[in-house]
Every structure is written in C-alpha cells, then in structure tokens.
Design a protein around this motif. Structure first.
Motif, PDB file in Angstrom:
ATOM      1  N   LEU A 120      -0.444   2.000 -17.950  1.00 57.63           N
ATOM      2  CA  LEU A 120       0.919   2.524 -17.806  1.00 57.63           C
ATOM      3  C   LEU A 120       1.948   1.405 -17.856  1.00 57.63           C
ATOM      4  CD1 LEU A 120       0.535   5.217 -14.981  1.00 57.63           C
ATOM      5  CD2 LEU A 120       0.742   5.598 -17.434  1.00 57.63           C
ATOM      6  N   ALA A 121       1.678   0.326 -17.127  1.00 61.65           N
ATOM      7  CA  ALA A 121       2.594  -0.816 -17.141  1.00 61.65           C
ATOM      8  C   ALA A 121       2.696  -1.409 -18.539  1.00 61.65           C
ATOM      9  CB  ALA A 121       2.122  -1.873 -16.149  1.00 61.65           C
ATOM     10  N   SER A 127       0.841  -1.194   0.000  1.00 60.53           N
ATOM     11  CA  SER A 127       0.000   0.000   0.000  1.00 60.53           C
ATOM     12  C   SER A 127       0.874   1.241   0.000  1.00 60.53           C
ATOM     13  CB  SER A 127      -0.939   0.003   1.215  1.00 60.53           C
ATOM     14  OG  SER A 127      -0.188   0.032   2.420  1.00 60.53           O
ATOM     15  N   GLY A 128       0.295   2.337  -0.510  1.00 63.97           N
ATOM     16  CA  GLY A 128       1.013   3.602  -0.560  1.00 63.97           C
ATOM     17  C   GLY A 128       0.120   4.675  -1.140  1.00 63.97           C
ATOM     18  N   ASP A 129       0.626   5.902  -1.215  1.00 71.93           N
ATOM     19  CA  ASP A 129      -0.169   6.964  -1.814  1.00 71.93           C
ATOM     20  C   ASP A 129      -0.117   6.856  -3.337  1.00 71.93           C
ATOM     21  OD1 ASP A 129       2.243   8.103  -2.677  1.00 71.93           O
ATOM     22  OD2 ASP A 129       2.318   9.529  -1.021  1.00 71.93           O
ATOM     23  N   LEU A 130      -0.926   7.665  -4.008  1.00 70.79           N
ATOM     24  CA  LEU A 130      -1.048   7.562  -5.456  1.00 70.79           C
ATOM     25  C   LEU A 130       0.280   7.766  -6.169  1.00 70.79           C
ATOM     26  CD1 LEU A 130      -2.864   7.239  -7.952  1.00 70.79           C
ATOM     27  CD2 LEU A 130      -3.296   9.713  -7.853  1.00 70.79           C
ATOM     28  N   VAL A 154       1.983   4.890  -8.583  1.00 73.55           N
ATOM     29  CA  VAL A 154       2.277   5.151  -9.993  1.00 73.55           C
ATOM     30  C   VAL A 154       3.763   4.973 -10.276  1.00 73.55           C
ATOM     31  CG1 VAL A 154       2.332   6.944 -11.781  1.00 73.55           C
ATOM     32  CG2 VAL A 154       0.288   6.662 -10.365  1.00 73.55           C
ATOM     33  N   ARG A 155       4.607   5.469  -9.364  1.00 70.41           N
ATOM     34  CA  ARG A 155       6.062   5.357  -9.549  1.00 70.41           C
ATOM     35  C   ARG A 155       6.499   3.900  -9.663  1.00 70.41           C
ATOM     36  NH1 ARG A 155      10.128   4.410  -6.007  1.00 70.41           N
ATOM     37  NH2 ARG A 155       8.742   4.620  -4.198  1.00 70.41           N
ATOM     38  N   LEU A 156       5.983   3.049  -8.789  1.00 72.28           N
ATOM     39  CA  LEU A 156       6.373   1.644  -8.811  1.00 72.28           C
ATOM     40  C   LEU A 156       5.768   0.908 -10.007  1.00 72.28           C
ATOM     41  CD1 LEU A 156       6.373   0.534  -5.069  1.00 72.28           C
ATOM     42  CD2 LEU A 156       8.167   1.579  -6.438  1.00 72.28           C
ATOM     43  N   THR A 157       4.610   1.357 -10.452  1.00 68.04           N
ATOM     44  CA  THR A 157       4.027   0.773 -11.660  1.00 68.04           C
ATOM     45  C   THR A 157       4.939   1.015 -12.859  1.00 68.04           C
ATOM     46  OG1 THR A 157       1.768   1.074 -10.842  1.00 68.04           O
ATOM     47  CG2 THR A 157       2.039   0.800 -13.210  1.00 68.04           C
ATOM     48  N   LEU A 158       5.447   2.234 -12.985  1.00 65.73           N
ATOM     49  CA  LEU A 158       6.362   2.550 -14.078  1.00 65.73           C
ATOM     50  C   LEU A 158       7.681   1.791 -13.933  1.00 65.73           C
ATOM     51  CD1 LEU A 158       5.819   6.423 -14.202  1.00 65.73           C
ATOM     52  CD2 LEU A 158       4.994   4.762 -15.886  1.00 65.73           C
ATOM     53  N   LYS A 159       8.182   1.688 -12.707  1.00 63.26           N
ATOM     54  CA  LYS A 159       9.490   1.064 -12.463  1.00 63.26           C
ATOM     55  C   LYS A 159       9.473  -0.433 -12.706  1.00 63.26           C
ATOM     56  CE  LYS A 159      13.099   0.712  -8.919  1.00 63.26           C
ATOM     57  NZ  LYS A 159      13.523   1.163  -7.549  1.00 63.26           N
TER      58      LYS A 159
END
Length: 274
Positions: free
Chosen positions: A246-247, A67-70, A74-79
């Motif tokens: 995005l992914a 869990s985390g903020d938006l 999003v950052r981890l989705t891109l990474k």
C-alpha cells in the motif's frame, strides 16, 4: 481487535537541506499528534547529502514505533507511505468481515482520489496469449478454498471502458487471474459512448487477503463486500506485505511528477551534450 505493533521508516528527499529538516520535523509532530494509536518513540535522523545526486540530493528518515488497530495502521500507512513497514506483532490478528469492508472502503476512496490526480496503477503485460481463465466454482470448491487455502470470497464493482463489452470481460478476467484471483462470477453492463464502451464490471472473487488488498488499492472499486468468512485471520507476515504494498502504491503515484521532472532534466542534458 488486537493491537498491532509496527515500525515505520519514512524516507524524505529534497533539494534544500533546511527545508527538508523542517518537513521531517513537521511530519514527526503530525505523527505524534495522531489519534487512535499509541506512540512508543519517534526518531528523526540527520539529513544526509548524496554527492552523486544533482536533483533531490538530500535525504532523511523518520523511524517511528507505535501500535493501533488494523484500521488505524492502514490509515497511517496510506497517509505517510513509509518506505519500509515492519510488523512486530502479534503473530496473527483476526478481523470481522464488516470491519474489513470498512477498511477496504477507506483504501478505495483514498487511492481513487490519488489516481484521479496522478493516473492509474493497474498495468499488465500483453494478455492476448493467456488462456481464458475458469469462471464458476462449485459450493464444495468454494468452501475448500476458504477453509483449506484461507481464501476470502468477496464481490467488487469497478468502472470500465474499452472497445466492447466482450473485450472488457475477456481482458479483465485475465487481469484478475494475474492478480491471484479465482473468478466465481463476472458480469459487465454499460453502453456505447463516443465509439467506446463504458460501464461497470461486477465480479465475485476468491483470493488471499493480500490479493484482496492489492486489488482494492489498484482499482479503487465503487463497491465492495466481503461474503465469507465472517472472521478473517491475518498473519504478521501477510499484514507486513500488504502495508508495504500500500505504501509503495501511494509513493508510486505521488512521486510521478518528480520522476517526470528528473527524466525531463536528463533528456535535456542528453540533448545538450556535444
């Protein structure tokens, strides 16, 4: 901002089982060490062999719930560009426009670097036969689209090139409409260079949150600003769609060299066949 609970399913392919196993373990370790998120669990599944594949015949999957903020989601989705993203909750999150602008800027920067290396993403069918879309909406129409249809009003600027200023304006108006946007304003500025027009296109658009994120990822605008509303509400389903998109965009770009190798290999086999 609300904590968002997600599950990532990260898929990896390779030719060497041991190398792939090490890569999966390294990815799992990197995930565990990520700042700004709370890890619930990370499972690394056994590497499997696909007997029908000669190229990239081993595959493995990491399942991670956190869990985390938006911004961090999003950052981890891109990474990590998971093959599947599942948003568990909450059912809706609210984000301030200035926070969303920061996230959009990070998406644009990340995708822009990838596209410089691997090529562009925005590809459309033939647009000549499409009617020219409407440009310019009244204040009443804009308010209705924002309040009733949950649209976002925003401006973005992208670099463009083509035959002429007018041709670019016409083509991009149709392309933006295909992307699900309503166009309130559209302007192109630039100059002829080496028999080609190069410049900037600025647009004021209305669209859903999903279209806004997709557009940002595909075009990597040099500038973007969210005008209205001040608070954007996003459903879990909308967010899940956006993260999956995005992914998928990242995967499409980074796997292009591998896909090219596969196609070259298949073409060579075809030519060598009796």
């Amino acid at each position: 901002m609300s904590e968002i609970e997600v599950i990532f399913y990260i898929e990896a392919l390779g030719n060497d089982k041991k190398v792939l196993e090490r890569a999966l373990e390294e990815t799992a370790k990197n995930l565990k060490d990520e700042k700004g998120v709370k890890i619930k669990y990370i499972n690394v599944e056994d590497v499997l062999k696909n007997e029908d594949e000669d190229f990239l015949k081993y595959s493995g999957v990491i399942e991670a719930q956190f869990s985390g903020d938006l911004g961090n989601i999003v950052r981890l989705t891109l990474k990590y560009s998971p093959a599947v993203v599942e948003v568990l909750g909450p059912g809706k999150v609210e984000v301030e426009s200035k926070t969303l602008m920061k996230i959009l800027g990070e998406v644009s920067l990340f995708m822009g670097k990838l596209m410089q290396k691997f090529g562009g993403l925005a590809v459309y069918p033939k647009l000549d036969d499409l009617p020219e879309p409407r440009i310019d909406y009244s204040r009443e129409e804009i308010e209705e689209l924002i309040v009733e249809d949950r649209n976002i009003l925003y401006r973005f600027v992208i670099e463009v090139f083509g035959e002429s200023e007018e041709a670019i304006k016409t083509t991009m108006a149709k392309a933006l409409t295909i992307e699900g946007c309503r166009i309130n304003k559209l302007a192109v500025q630039g100059q002829e260079e080496d028999s080609q027009f190069k410049g900037l296109l600025a647009a004021e658009l209305l669209s859903s949150f999903e279209s806004l994120m997709q557009l940002t990822a595909k075009y990597a605008p040099v500038a973007i600003s969210v005008l209205e509303p001040e608070i954007i509400d996003i459903t879990a389903n909308e967010l899940q769609n956006v993260l999956t998109d995005l992914a998928g965009f990242v995967n499409e770009l980074v796997t292009r060299p591998i896909k090219r190798q596969i196609m070259e290999k298949k073409n060579t086999e075809f030519k060598l066949s009796p």
